[in-house]
Design a protein around this motif. Structure first.
Motif, PDB file in Angstrom:
ATOM      1  N   PRO A 106       0.802  -1.222   0.000  1.00 35.78           N
ATOM      2  CA  PRO A 106       0.000   0.000   0.000  1.00 35.78           C
ATOM      3  C   PRO A 106       0.839   1.278   0.000  1.00 35.78           C
ATOM      4  O   PRO A 106       1.868   1.344   0.662  1.00 35.78           O
ATOM      5  N   PHE A 107       0.366   2.278  -0.752  1.00 31.47           N
ATOM      6  CA  PHE A 107       0.995   3.598  -0.732  1.00 31.47           C
ATOM      7  C   PHE A 107      -0.077   4.630  -1.097  1.00 31.47           C
ATOM      8  O   PHE A 107      -1.071   4.310  -1.779  1.00 31.47           O
ATOM      9  N   PRO A 108       0.062   5.883  -0.625  1.00 32.77           N
ATOM     10  CA  PRO A 108      -0.944   6.916  -0.889  1.00 32.77           C
ATOM     11  C   PRO A 108      -1.199   7.112  -2.377  1.00 32.77           C
ATOM     12  O   PRO A 108      -0.260   7.178  -3.173  1.00 32.77           O
ATOM     13  N   GLY A 109      -2.477   7.159  -2.735  1.00 33.93           N
ATOM     14  CA  GLY A 109      -2.864   7.356  -4.130  1.00 33.93           C
ATOM     15  C   GLY A 109      -3.215   6.073  -4.852  1.00 33.93           C
ATOM     16  O   GLY A 109      -3.848   6.109  -5.913  1.00 33.93           O
ATOM     17  N   LEU A 110      -2.830   4.931  -4.266  1.00 37.66           N
ATOM     18  CA  LEU A 110      -3.114   3.641  -4.907  1.00 37.66           C
ATOM     19  C   LEU A 110      -4.612   3.335  -4.833  1.00 37.66           C
ATOM     20  O   LEU A 110      -5.229   3.425  -3.767  1.00 37.66           O
ATOM     21  N   GLU A 111      -5.196   2.971  -5.982  1.00 40.23           N
ATOM     22  CA  GLU A 111      -6.612   2.574  -6.013  1.00 40.23           C
ATOM     23  C   GLU A 111      -6.707   1.078  -5.724  1.00 40.23           C
ATOM     24  O   GLU A 111      -5.979   0.284  -6.327  1.00 40.23           O
ATOM     25  N   VAL A 112      -7.579   0.722  -4.789  1.00 38.14           N
ATOM     26  CA  VAL A 112      -7.684  -0.672  -4.359  1.00 38.14           C
ATOM     27  C   VAL A 112      -9.145  -1.111  -4.303  1.00 38.14           C
ATOM     28  O   VAL A 112     -10.058  -0.284  -4.242  1.00 38.14           O
ATOM     29  N   GLU A 113      -9.336  -2.427  -4.344  1.00 35.59           N
ATOM     30  CA  GLU A 113     -10.661  -3.014  -4.128  1.00 35.59           C
ATOM     31  C   GLU A 113     -10.569  -3.872  -2.874  1.00 35.59           C
ATOM     32  O   GLU A 113      -9.762  -4.783  -2.798  1.00 35.59           O
ATOM     33  N   LYS A 121     -17.668  -5.939  -1.903  1.00 34.58           N
ATOM     34  CA  LYS A 121     -16.454  -5.394  -2.493  1.00 34.58           C
ATOM     35  C   LYS A 121     -16.618  -3.895  -2.716  1.00 34.58           C
ATOM     36  O   LYS A 121     -17.609  -3.449  -3.283  1.00 34.58           O
ATOM     37  N   MET A 122     -15.621  -3.124  -2.252  1.00 34.83           N
ATOM     38  CA  MET A 122     -15.675  -1.667  -2.373  1.00 34.83           C
ATOM     39  C   MET A 122     -14.376  -1.156  -2.987  1.00 34.83           C
ATOM     40  O   MET A 122     -13.287  -1.616  -2.630  1.00 34.83           O
ATOM     41  N   LYS A 123     -14.502  -0.211  -3.910  1.00 34.11           N
ATOM     42  CA  LYS A 123     -13.324   0.402  -4.518  1.00 34.11           C
ATOM     43  C   LYS A 123     -13.017   1.715  -3.813  1.00 34.11           C
ATOM     44  O   LYS A 123     -13.916   2.516  -3.549  1.00 34.11           O
ATOM     45  N   GLY A 124     -11.735   1.907  -3.506  1.00 33.25           N
ATOM     46  CA  GLY A 124     -11.340   3.126  -2.816  1.00 33.25           C
ATOM     47  C   GLY A 124      -9.930   3.532  -3.176  1.00 33.25           C
ATOM     48  O   GLY A 124      -9.264   2.890  -3.989  1.00 33.25           O
ATOM     49  N   ARG A 125      -9.474   4.610  -2.544  1.00 27.75           N
ATOM     50  CA  ARG A 125      -8.136   5.135  -2.795  1.00 27.75           C
ATOM     51  C   ARG A 125      -7.417   5.312  -1.468  1.00 27.75           C
ATOM     52  O   ARG A 125      -7.972   5.902  -0.520  1.00 27.75           O
ATOM     53  N   ILE A 126      -6.197   4.795  -1.381  1.00 30.68           N
ATOM     54  CA  ILE A 126      -5.411   4.922  -0.152  1.00 30.68           C
ATOM     55  C   ILE A 126      -4.978   6.379   0.016  1.00 30.68           C
ATOM     56  O   ILE A 126      -4.442   6.995  -0.910  1.00 30.68           O
ATOM     57  N   GLY A 132       1.694   1.286  10.617  1.00 34.12           N
ATOM     58  CA  GLY A 132       1.087  -0.018  10.375  1.00 34.12           C
ATOM     59  C   GLY A 132      -0.388   0.057  10.014  1.00 34.12           C
ATOM     60  O   GLY A 132      -1.066  -0.971   9.913  1.00 34.12           O
ATOM     61  N   ARG A 133      -0.899   1.264   9.828  1.00 30.29           N
ATOM     62  CA  ARG A 133      -2.314   1.464   9.494  1.00 30.29           C
ATOM     63  C   ARG A 133      -2.451   2.100   8.116  1.00 30.29           C
ATOM     64  O   ARG A 133      -1.655   2.963   7.735  1.00 30.29           O
ATOM     65  N   VAL A 134      -3.486   1.678   7.408  1.00 37.30           N
ATOM     66  CA  VAL A 134      -3.745   2.204   6.060  1.00 37.30           C
ATOM     67  C   VAL A 134      -5.147   2.806   6.036  1.00 37.30           C
ATOM     68  O   VAL A 134      -6.131   2.118   6.316  1.00 37.30           O
ATOM     69  N   ARG A 135      -5.241   4.087   5.698  1.00 35.91           N
ATOM     70  CA  ARG A 135      -6.548   4.759   5.604  1.00 35.91           C
ATOM     71  C   ARG A 135      -6.975   4.781   4.141  1.00 35.91           C
ATOM     72  O   ARG A 135      -6.231   5.228   3.261  1.00 35.91           O
TER      73      ARG A 135
END
Length: 266
Positions: A106-113, A121-126, A132-135
């Motif tokens: 994970p890194f900021p700006g990465l689009e994930v499902e 299933k939800m699509k979002g952006r980091i 150790g936490r990812v928003r």
């Protein structure tokens, strides 16, 4: 000539974020390339829509009513009539481990499902990775944005068959329109797709959406050939049915030719 609810029209448009001027959507190929949003698989040019049917965002849809064909307009759409307001509840926190288990760094700006605990299933952006936490933000990227559309009303389609063709173009742009057979009555529409080179699942979804669109225009009965029921049959059964239909048509053509060439008996 003004646009009314229920009209089938063609429009060109370019959508921007008011605050930044960023272009997020356009029907112009050259504009898309300049803005860095060009999609090689996309279809560019005036897009057909039925006004009021929800083919564009609500704030744009309702503001098309009353506009004149052949003119250009600038239309501003507030967030609540566009992609909605930002919802803080749609910002979720995950552990880095949850992503690494799926082979994702994970890194900021990465689009994930992400699959939630309920299995949805939800699509979002980091947005942040820290401690150790990812928003992850699951709001639409344009949520909370005021949008500005530059719109040109290119055409108002009057012919009933051309209206149906336009809706098919909207829902199934890959369809070969030369193979279509369209019959339009006072309250019913029949569409025969014939031998289209298209996946059956895509055609099923297209027919579901088309039926809703055509009924929005005021028609009560919509019939497709092949029907959804036929498309849901096993592939072998579909092929056998297609073969039988083809043979029946060939036999009918032979009988007709024989009858026409039969010598007159006095």
């Amino acid at each position: 000539m003004k646009v009314n609810r229920g009209d089938v029209i063609r429009i060109n448009y370019t959508g921007r974020v008011k605050e930044t001027g960023e272009i997020f959507d356009t029907t112009y190929e050259d504009v898309a390339k300049e803005a860095g949003i060009y999609n090689p698989k996309g279809v560019y040019g005036p897009v057909p829509i039925a006004v009021g049917a929800g083919h564009v965002i609500p704030g744009l849809d309702k503001r098309l009513i009353g506009l004149e064909v052949g003119k250009k307009y600038t239309i501003e759409v507030p967030p609540e009539e566009g992609f909605g307001l930002r919802d803080p509840k749609l910002i979720k926190v995950f552990t880095i481990g949850q992503f690494k288990k799926q082979g994702i760094i994970p890194f900021p700006g990465l689009e994930v499902e992400v699959t939630t605990e309920s299995g949805r299933k939800m699509k979002g952006r980091i947005i942040t990775v820290s401690g150790g936490r990812v928003r992850v933000d699951f709001n639409h990227p344009l949520a909370g944005k005021t949008l500005v559309y530059e719109v040109e009303i290119v055409e108002k389609i009057e012919d009933p068959i051309e209206k149906i063709k336009a809706l098919i173009e909207l829902r199934l742009p890959m369809i070969d329109k030369d193979k279509l057979i369209i019959e339009v009555g006072e309250k019913e529409v029949r569409v025969e797709f014939n031998d289209q080179n298209i996946d059956s699942r895509t055609l099923i979804l297209g027919e579901i959406l088309l039926e809703s669109d055509i009924k929005f225009l005021g028609y009560e009965k919509v019939e497709f050939k092949p029907s959804i029921e036929e498309l849901l049959k096993p592939k072998q059964e579909q092929e056998e049915q297609t073969k039988e239909t083809k043979e029946t048509k060939e036999e009918s053509a032979i009988e007709k030719s024989t009858e026409e060439n039969k010598p007159n008996e006095e």
